[in-house]
Enzyme design. Structure first.
Site, PDB file in Angstrom:
ATOM      1  N   HIS A  24       0.843  -1.207   0.000  1.00  0.00           N
ATOM      2  CA  HIS A  24       0.000   0.000   0.000  1.00  0.00           C
ATOM      3  C   HIS A  24       0.879   1.259   0.000  1.00  0.00           C
ATOM      4  O   HIS A  24       0.632   2.209  -0.737  1.00  0.00           O
ATOM      5  CB  HIS A  24      -0.874   0.055   1.268  1.00  0.00           C
ATOM      6  CG  HIS A  24      -1.924  -1.008   1.368  1.00  0.00           C
ATOM      7  ND1 HIS A  24      -2.089  -1.790   2.495  1.00  0.00           N
ATOM      8  CD2 HIS A  24      -2.885  -1.408   0.505  1.00  0.00           C
ATOM      9  CE1 HIS A  24      -3.099  -2.623   2.318  1.00  0.00           C
ATOM     10  NE2 HIS A  24      -3.600  -2.416   1.106  1.00  0.00           N
ATOM     11  N   LYS A  56     -16.769  -6.900   8.093  1.00  0.00           N
ATOM     12  CA  LYS A  56     -15.600  -7.729   7.748  1.00  0.00           C
ATOM     13  C   LYS A  56     -14.830  -8.212   8.982  1.00  0.00           C
ATOM     14  O   LYS A  56     -13.796  -8.831   8.842  1.00  0.00           O
ATOM     15  CB  LYS A  56     -14.651  -6.911   6.868  1.00  0.00           C
ATOM     16  CG  LYS A  56     -14.839  -7.147   5.373  1.00  0.00           C
ATOM     17  CD  LYS A  56     -13.695  -6.501   4.600  1.00  0.00           C
ATOM     18  CE  LYS A  56     -13.588  -7.006   3.186  1.00  0.00           C
ATOM     19  NZ  LYS A  56     -12.456  -6.382   2.482  1.00  0.00           N
ATOM     20  N   ARG A  59      -2.178  -6.389  -8.357  1.00  0.00           N
ATOM     21  CA  ARG A  59      -0.953  -7.162  -8.150  1.00  0.00           C
ATOM     22  C   ARG A  59      -0.809  -8.239  -9.215  1.00  0.00           C
ATOM     23  O   ARG A  59       0.202  -8.356  -9.864  1.00  0.00           O
ATOM     24  CB  ARG A  59      -0.954  -7.804  -6.756  1.00  0.00           C
ATOM     25  CG  ARG A  59      -0.810  -6.798  -5.635  1.00  0.00           C
ATOM     26  CD  ARG A  59      -1.276  -7.359  -4.338  1.00  0.00           C
ATOM     27  NE  ARG A  59      -2.694  -7.720  -4.412  1.00  0.00           N
ATOM     28  CZ  ARG A  59      -3.464  -8.015  -3.376  1.00  0.00           C
ATOM     29  NH1 ARG A  59      -2.955  -8.038  -2.176  1.00  0.00           N
ATOM     30  NH2 ARG A  59      -4.729  -8.306  -3.546  1.00  0.00           N
ATOM     31  N   SER A 117      -2.947  -7.673   3.027  1.00  0.00           N
ATOM     32  CA  SER A 117      -3.202  -7.558   4.471  1.00  0.00           C
ATOM     33  C   SER A 117      -3.582  -8.919   5.044  1.00  0.00           C
ATOM     34  O   SER A 117      -3.147  -9.296   6.131  1.00  0.00           O
ATOM     35  CB  SER A 117      -4.341  -6.567   4.731  1.00  0.00           C
ATOM     36  OG  SER A 117      -4.014  -5.300   4.223  1.00  0.00           O
TER      37      SER A 117
HETATM   38  O1  PNS Z   1      -9.246  -3.071   0.321  1.00  0.00           O
HETATM   39  P1  PNS Z   1     -10.559  -3.555  -0.237  1.00  0.00           P
HETATM   40  O2  PNS Z   1     -11.354  -4.251   0.843  1.00  0.00           O
HETATM   41  O3  PNS Z   1     -10.375  -4.398  -1.461  1.00  0.00           O
HETATM   42  O4  PNS Z   1     -11.383  -2.229  -0.673  1.00  0.00           O
HETATM   43  C1  PNS Z   1     -12.671  -2.331  -1.217  1.00  0.00           C
HETATM   44  C2  PNS Z   1     -13.350  -0.937  -1.326  1.00  0.00           C
HETATM   45  C3  PNS Z   1     -13.332  -0.217   0.003  1.00  0.00           C
HETATM   46  C4  PNS Z   1     -12.618  -0.116  -2.361  1.00  0.00           C
HETATM   47  C5  PNS Z   1     -14.812  -1.183  -1.814  1.00  0.00           C
HETATM   48  O5  PNS Z   1     -15.391  -2.186  -1.039  1.00  0.00           O
HETATM   49  C6  PNS Z   1     -15.687   0.060  -1.771  1.00  0.00           C
HETATM   50  O6  PNS Z   1     -15.447   1.029  -2.467  1.00  0.00           O
HETATM   51  N1  PNS Z   1     -16.743   0.019  -0.919  1.00  0.00           N
HETATM   52  C7  PNS Z   1     -17.673   1.111  -0.764  1.00  0.00           C
HETATM   53  C8  PNS Z   1     -19.065   0.729  -1.225  1.00  0.00           C
HETATM   54  C9  PNS Z   1     -19.230   0.991  -2.715  1.00  0.00           C
HETATM   55  O7  PNS Z   1     -19.089   2.089  -3.195  1.00  0.00           O
HETATM   56  N2  PNS Z   1     -19.557  -0.071  -3.480  1.00  0.00           N
HETATM   57  C10 PNS Z   1     -19.780   0.051  -4.914  1.00  0.00           C
HETATM   58  C11 PNS Z   1     -18.543  -0.281  -5.729  1.00  0.00           C
HETATM   59  S1  PNS Z   1     -18.584  -1.989  -6.153  1.00  0.00           S
END
Ligand code: PNS
Length: 162
Positions: A17, A41, A90, A128
């Site tokens: 990150h 989560k 990645r 993570s």
């Molecule tokens: O690190 P992660 O868990 O892969 O991040 C995921 C994240 C936070 C980018 C994604 O879950 C998110 O943007 N959630 C907010 C809800 C949202 O906007 N959902 C619609 C997009 S699919």
């Protein structure tokens, strides 16, 4: 002013990150690292802890702000006047999920662009989830996370060596 949002769970922040954050700050005036408030989560660190850890680990990186958000990413971005989402890719296996999110975000807000960035090759296997699992089982993750995150892991997770 070019503003990008780098959203994620960051539970916890890894060197992968951090590498991406440094790269993104070379492209944008401001990079808002944005921690999703998603208690579903069952995270290891609370959102407040993650925000603080990220802020401390990026204190020397110019142009970075750390926020948390709930609800839709596109709504948060509109409030922050940001139009670019940064996501790290990645391996090919990341792509399908990322493509779905990027296209959904574009559907919700056509002005939104997602930029996929590659971390340094030595972090392409770091996540993570893997860091937590290896640390929990007694493995050495010192090269994979910032020193402050390592300290926090030691304080939080009991190590179970089988
Ligand atoms: O690190 P992660 O868990 O892969 O991040 C995921 C994240 C936070 C980018 C994604 O879950 C998110 O943007 N959630 C907010 C809800 C949202 O906007 N959902 C619609 C997009 S699919």
């Amino acid at each position: 002013m070019r503003i990008a949002v780098y959203p994620g769970s960051f539970d916890p922040l890894t060197n992968g990150h951090l590498d991406l954050i440094r790269r993104a700050t070379r492209l944008f005036d401001r990079v808002f690292i944005s921690v999703l408030e998603n208690e579903g989560k069952s995270p290891l660190f609370t959102v407040a802890e993650r925000v603080e850890l990220i802020a401390r680990c990026t204190a020397d990186v110019p142009g970075v702000e750390v926020h948390s958000f709930s609800g839709l990413l596109v709504d948060f971005m509109q409030r922050m006047r940001a139009t670019v989402v940064i996501r790290g890719i990645r391996a090919v296996s990341d792509y399908e999920y990322e493509l779905q999110m990027a296209l959904m975000n574009r559907e919700l807000h056509p002005g939104m662009e997602t930029i996929f960035m590659l971390p340094a090759v030595e972090y392409t296997y770091v996540s993570s989830r893997v860091v937590k699992e290896v640390f929990r089982l007694g493995g050495d993750v010192a090269r994979l996370v910032p020193p402050l995150v390592l300290e926090s892991l030691k304080a939080r997770l009991p190590v179970t060596v089988g």
